[in-house]
Design a protein around this motif. Structure first.
Motif, PDB file in Angstrom:
ATOM      1  N   LYS A  19      40.728 -25.772  97.814  1.00  0.00           N
ATOM      2  CA  LYS A  19      39.751 -26.264  96.834  1.00  0.00           C
ATOM      3  C   LYS A  19      40.435 -26.968  95.663  1.00  0.00           C
ATOM      4  O   LYS A  19      39.913 -27.940  95.119  1.00  0.00           O
ATOM      5  CB  LYS A  19      38.914 -25.090  96.312  1.00  0.00           C
ATOM      6  CG  LYS A  19      37.750 -24.687  97.209  1.00  0.00           C
ATOM      7  CD  LYS A  19      36.691 -25.788  97.245  1.00  0.00           C
ATOM      8  CE  LYS A  19      35.455 -25.372  98.034  1.00  0.00           C
ATOM      9  NZ  LYS A  19      34.628 -24.402  97.308  1.00  0.00           N
ATOM     10  N   LEU A  20      41.604 -26.478  95.256  1.00  0.00           N
ATOM     11  CA  LEU A  20      42.324 -27.060  94.120  1.00  0.00           C
ATOM     12  C   LEU A  20      43.213 -28.227  94.519  1.00  0.00           C
ATOM     13  O   LEU A  20      43.639 -29.011  93.663  1.00  0.00           O
ATOM     14  CB  LEU A  20      43.173 -25.985  93.439  1.00  0.00           C
ATOM     15  CG  LEU A  20      42.420 -24.875  92.699  1.00  0.00           C
ATOM     16  CD1 LEU A  20      43.389 -23.797  92.231  1.00  0.00           C
ATOM     17  CD2 LEU A  20      41.644 -25.442  91.517  1.00  0.00           C
ATOM     18  N   LEU A  21      43.510 -28.348  95.797  1.00  0.00           N
ATOM     19  CA  LEU A  21      44.446 -29.368  96.277  1.00  0.00           C
ATOM     20  C   LEU A  21      44.072 -30.791  95.868  1.00  0.00           C
ATOM     21  O   LEU A  21      44.956 -31.574  95.484  1.00  0.00           O
ATOM     22  CB  LEU A  21      44.578 -29.268  97.804  1.00  0.00           C
ATOM     23  CG  LEU A  21      45.716 -30.048  98.459  1.00  0.00           C
ATOM     24  CD1 LEU A  21      47.066 -29.611  97.899  1.00  0.00           C
ATOM     25  CD2 LEU A  21      45.683 -29.868  99.973  1.00  0.00           C
ATOM     26  N   PRO A  22      42.788 -31.181  95.903  1.00  0.00           N
ATOM     27  CA  PRO A  22      42.458 -32.558  95.514  1.00  0.00           C
ATOM     28  C   PRO A  22      42.716 -32.868  94.040  1.00  0.00           C
ATOM     29  O   PRO A  22      42.761 -34.035  93.658  1.00  0.00           O
ATOM     30  CB  PRO A  22      40.956 -32.649  95.820  1.00  0.00           C
ATOM     31  CG  PRO A  22      40.677 -31.556  96.785  1.00  0.00           C
ATOM     32  CD  PRO A  22      41.610 -30.463  96.421  1.00  0.00           C
ATOM     33  N   PHE A  23      42.899 -31.834  93.222  1.00  0.00           N
ATOM     34  CA  PHE A  23      43.060 -32.044  91.784  1.00  0.00           C
ATOM     35  C   PHE A  23      44.522 -32.099  91.346  1.00  0.00           C
ATOM     36  O   PHE A  23      44.807 -32.210  90.156  1.00  0.00           O
ATOM     37  CB  PHE A  23      42.342 -30.924  91.014  1.00  0.00           C
ATOM     38  CG  PHE A  23      40.868 -30.851  91.304  1.00  0.00           C
ATOM     39  CD1 PHE A  23      39.973 -31.675  90.636  1.00  0.00           C
ATOM     40  CD2 PHE A  23      40.376 -29.969  92.264  1.00  0.00           C
ATOM     41  CE1 PHE A  23      38.616 -31.608  90.907  1.00  0.00           C
ATOM     42  CE2 PHE A  23      39.025 -29.897  92.537  1.00  0.00           C
ATOM     43  CZ  PHE A  23      38.136 -30.728  91.851  1.00  0.00           C
ATOM     44  N   VAL A  24      45.460 -31.978  92.289  1.00  0.00           N
ATOM     45  CA  VAL A  24      46.881 -32.028  91.938  1.00  0.00           C
ATOM     46  C   VAL A  24      47.558 -33.130  92.738  1.00  0.00           C
ATOM     47  O   VAL A  24      47.092 -33.522  93.815  1.00  0.00           O
ATOM     48  CB  VAL A  24      47.573 -30.674  92.223  1.00  0.00           C
ATOM     49  CG1 VAL A  24      46.929 -29.563  91.413  1.00  0.00           C
ATOM     50  CG2 VAL A  24      47.541 -30.337  93.708  1.00  0.00           C
ATOM     51  N   ASP A  25      48.664 -33.633  92.202  1.00  0.00           N
ATOM     52  CA  ASP A  25      49.413 -34.645  92.951  1.00  0.00           C
ATOM     53  C   ASP A  25      50.432 -33.960  93.858  1.00  0.00           C
ATOM     54  O   ASP A  25      50.584 -32.736  93.848  1.00  0.00           O
ATOM     55  CB  ASP A  25      50.098 -35.637  91.997  1.00  0.00           C
ATOM     56  CG  ASP A  25      51.054 -34.959  91.018  1.00  0.00           C
ATOM     57  OD1 ASP A  25      51.747 -34.004  91.431  1.00  0.00           O
ATOM     58  OD2 ASP A  25      51.115 -35.385  89.849  1.00  0.00           O
ATOM     59  N   SER A  26      51.154 -34.749  94.633  1.00  0.00           N
ATOM     60  CA  SER A  26      52.048 -34.196  95.646  1.00  0.00           C
ATOM     61  C   SER A  26      53.179 -33.366  95.033  1.00  0.00           C
ATOM     62  O   SER A  26      53.652 -32.403  95.651  1.00  0.00           O
ATOM     63  CB  SER A  26      52.642 -35.331  96.490  1.00  0.00           C
ATOM     64  OG  SER A  26      53.326 -36.262  95.662  1.00  0.00           O
ATOM     65  N   LYS A  27      53.623 -33.702  93.816  1.00  0.00           N
ATOM     66  CA  LYS A  27      54.715 -32.968  93.189  1.00  0.00           C
ATOM     67  C   LYS A  27      54.267 -31.610  92.660  1.00  0.00           C
ATOM     68  O   LYS A  27      55.099 -30.741  92.412  1.00  0.00           O
ATOM     69  CB  LYS A  27      55.306 -33.801  92.049  1.00  0.00           C
ATOM     70  CG  LYS A  27      55.976 -35.086  92.509  1.00  0.00           C
ATOM     71  CD  LYS A  27      56.573 -35.847  91.331  1.00  0.00           C
ATOM     72  CE  LYS A  27      57.247 -37.132  91.806  1.00  0.00           C
ATOM     73  NZ  LYS A  27      57.835 -37.908  90.672  1.00  0.00           N
ATOM     74  N   GLN A  28      52.969 -31.442  92.473  1.00  0.00           N
ATOM     75  CA  GLN A  28      52.452 -30.189  91.919  1.00  0.00           C
ATOM     76  C   GLN A  28      52.002 -29.209  92.996  1.00  0.00           C
ATOM     77  O   GLN A  28      51.684 -28.061  92.682  1.00  0.00           O
ATOM     78  CB  GLN A  28      51.270 -30.491  90.976  1.00  0.00           C
ATOM     79  CG  GLN A  28      51.643 -31.328  89.765  1.00  0.00           C
ATOM     80  CD  GLN A  28      50.423 -31.758  88.972  1.00  0.00           C
ATOM     81  OE1 GLN A  28      49.356 -32.006  89.538  1.00  0.00           O
ATOM     82  NE2 GLN A  28      50.572 -31.844  87.655  1.00  0.00           N
TER      83      GLN A  28
END
Length: 456
Positions: free
Chosen positions: A42-51
């Motif tokens: 659920k949170l994955l779309p709100f972070v970039d690849s480095k996070q």
């Protein structure tokens, strides 16, 4: 008495003589995996690849550590799970970026489904945490391995490894020659045998604390795994071909397990729990094969149960993981295993015993792992359906651990021994214990990442 001997005895007593926890509490602990996974996606779309790696550590790895400490009691575990679940389900749905899902053309979801890899790596990490945490007071004693009967959180580790091995084996393509199977199994058994010998020698030479009632005086889990692999080779080579529709593995495993349970119920359980360590009249006489058997009866007889676990898990894998009705089959099999387990433990009053690897223990280990696997499968399937049928990316830490499982297990055992030889774990504060556990886990995951990049 020397200080070294007293320290050895204190550490041995610290991990011995425990009666375990409850069935539902241990199941509750492990639900941090599917709930954390739901939160991660659920949170994955709100972070970039480095996070992503920091997100994964916060919602997947850290909860695995916290639930195995006294920082959370039973109510605390419930509060943790409810809070994670609440956040996971109130977050708005949002499709992830294209680089955060697998390319279906290069990923065979049926051959090695992502939910199975996630479950496998989670078991490795939970076990990795437990084998060191158990030596600190921060680890609740009720989660230790049970001395005779009951439900211990650490009782599940060995059985879970075997079950996952069976599930993975069930996905192997048909038509492999017996020669290939033999070569592959020998390659798997040789390092296990070597690790078993190294474990035995280091334990005796360094006087590392041993829980003798776990596997016996000389036996250890590596020997059990090696024996199991050799048995599977022989069985596959000589078992009759009755057609794909006959669940021969399941029939043989069930018959063997019932026979073994009858032996345990007619006196075998008492022999394993209370018998002498040698069968010769004089203990100063040379050791015989009978003495070796008596000294290692837990490990030798318990191997019967683990072989049955392996065969049953392969049969379950073929029924559930390779079927078009995968979700329904998982749910039905899980419920059936729980029902049969309760029949033996509640109606027939047969105690669950890790020490003898008896029938109720096998049913419990299978039912527990099937429950967590079914929940993880539900989460990954929901994610796939919400993203145009593209299966999810396995979280990077879990993926590295999954691909280097044996190395992770070996490194964790070595680091656990080093910590115990250099740190007074019995008198460590909770803060110090958490600091050591965090550095230890970072080292294990870092080595998994390094090996993963090296192999790629």
């Amino acid at each position: 008495m020397s200080d070294q001997l007293r320290k050895y005895q204190d550490k041995e007593a610290f991990v011995s003589g425990h009666s375990g926890s409850t069935l539902h509490e241990i199941l509750l602990m492990c639900t941090v995996i599917p709930i954390g996974l739901q939160l991660y996606y659920k949170l994955l779309p709100f972070v970039d690849s480095k996070q992503k790696i920091f997100l994964e550590f916060a919602v997947l790895i850290l909860p695995m550590v916290v639930v195995q400490t006294s920082w959370l009691d039973d109510i605390g575990n419930v509060m943790l799970l409810v809070s994670m679940m609440t956040v996971a389900y109130i977050l708005p749905a949002k499709k992830v970026n294209a680089n955060q899902v697998k390319d279906p053309s290069s990923y065979d979801e049926l051959k090695r489904p992502s939910f199975l890899s996630i479950h496998r790596s989670s078991v490795y990490l939970l076990t990795t945490i437990a084998i060191l945490a158990v030596d600190f007071p921060i680890f609740p004693r009720k989660y230790c391995k049970t001395e005779t009967c009951g439900y211990g959180w650490m009782d599940l580790g060995a059985a879970s490894f075997v079950i996952i091995g069976g599930w993975t084996s069930s996905l192997s393509p048909p038509g492999i020659s017996s020669h290939s199977v033999v070569n592959k199994s020998i390659k798997k058994c040789a390092p296990l045998l070597l690790l078993g010998v190294i474990r035995l020698l280091t334990n005796k030479r360094l006087e590392y604390q041993e829980h003798v009632s776990e596997y016996g005086v000389h036996w250890n889990f590596f020997f059990t795994l090696c024996f199991m692999e050799l048995f599977v080779v022989v069985w596959r080579r000589f078992k009759p071909n009755l057609g794909s529709g006959v669940p021969l593995d399941g029939i043989v495993a069930t018959a063997t397990m019932i026979t073994y349970q009858m032996y345990l119920s007619s006196g075998g359980q008492d022999f394993i729990e209370n018998g002498e360590r040698r069968c010769t009249a004089k203990y100063n006489e040379a050791w015989t094969m009978c003495d070796v058997f008596y000294a290692n009866r837990e490990g030798i007889l318990g191997s019967v149960g683990y072989v049955c676990v392996r065969l049953l898990s392969e049969e379950i894998g073929r029924f559930c993981l390779t079927s078009a009705s995968r979700h329904q089959n998982l749910v039905v099999s899980t419920l059936l295993l729980w029902v049969v387990h309760l029949v033996f433990t509640v109606l027939l009053q047969v105690p669950t015993s890790r020490r003898t690897t008896n029938l109720p223990f096998i049913l419990w280990a299978l039912a527990h792992n099937m429950t967590i696997l079914s929940l993880i499968e539900y989460v990954t399937t929901s994610f796939t359906l919400a993203n145009d049928n593209k299966p999810p990316t396995i979280p990077c830490i879990l993926n590295a651990v999954n691909r280097n499982g044996l190395a992770v297990f070996l490194v964790s055992n070595i680091l656990t021994g080093l910590v115990n030889l250099t740190v007074d774990t019995l008198h460590a504060s909770n803060g110090k214990a958490m600091g050591i556990l965090s550095m230890y886990l970072a080292a294990v995951c870092g080595i998994a990442f390094f090996l993963d990049k090296l192999i790629i």
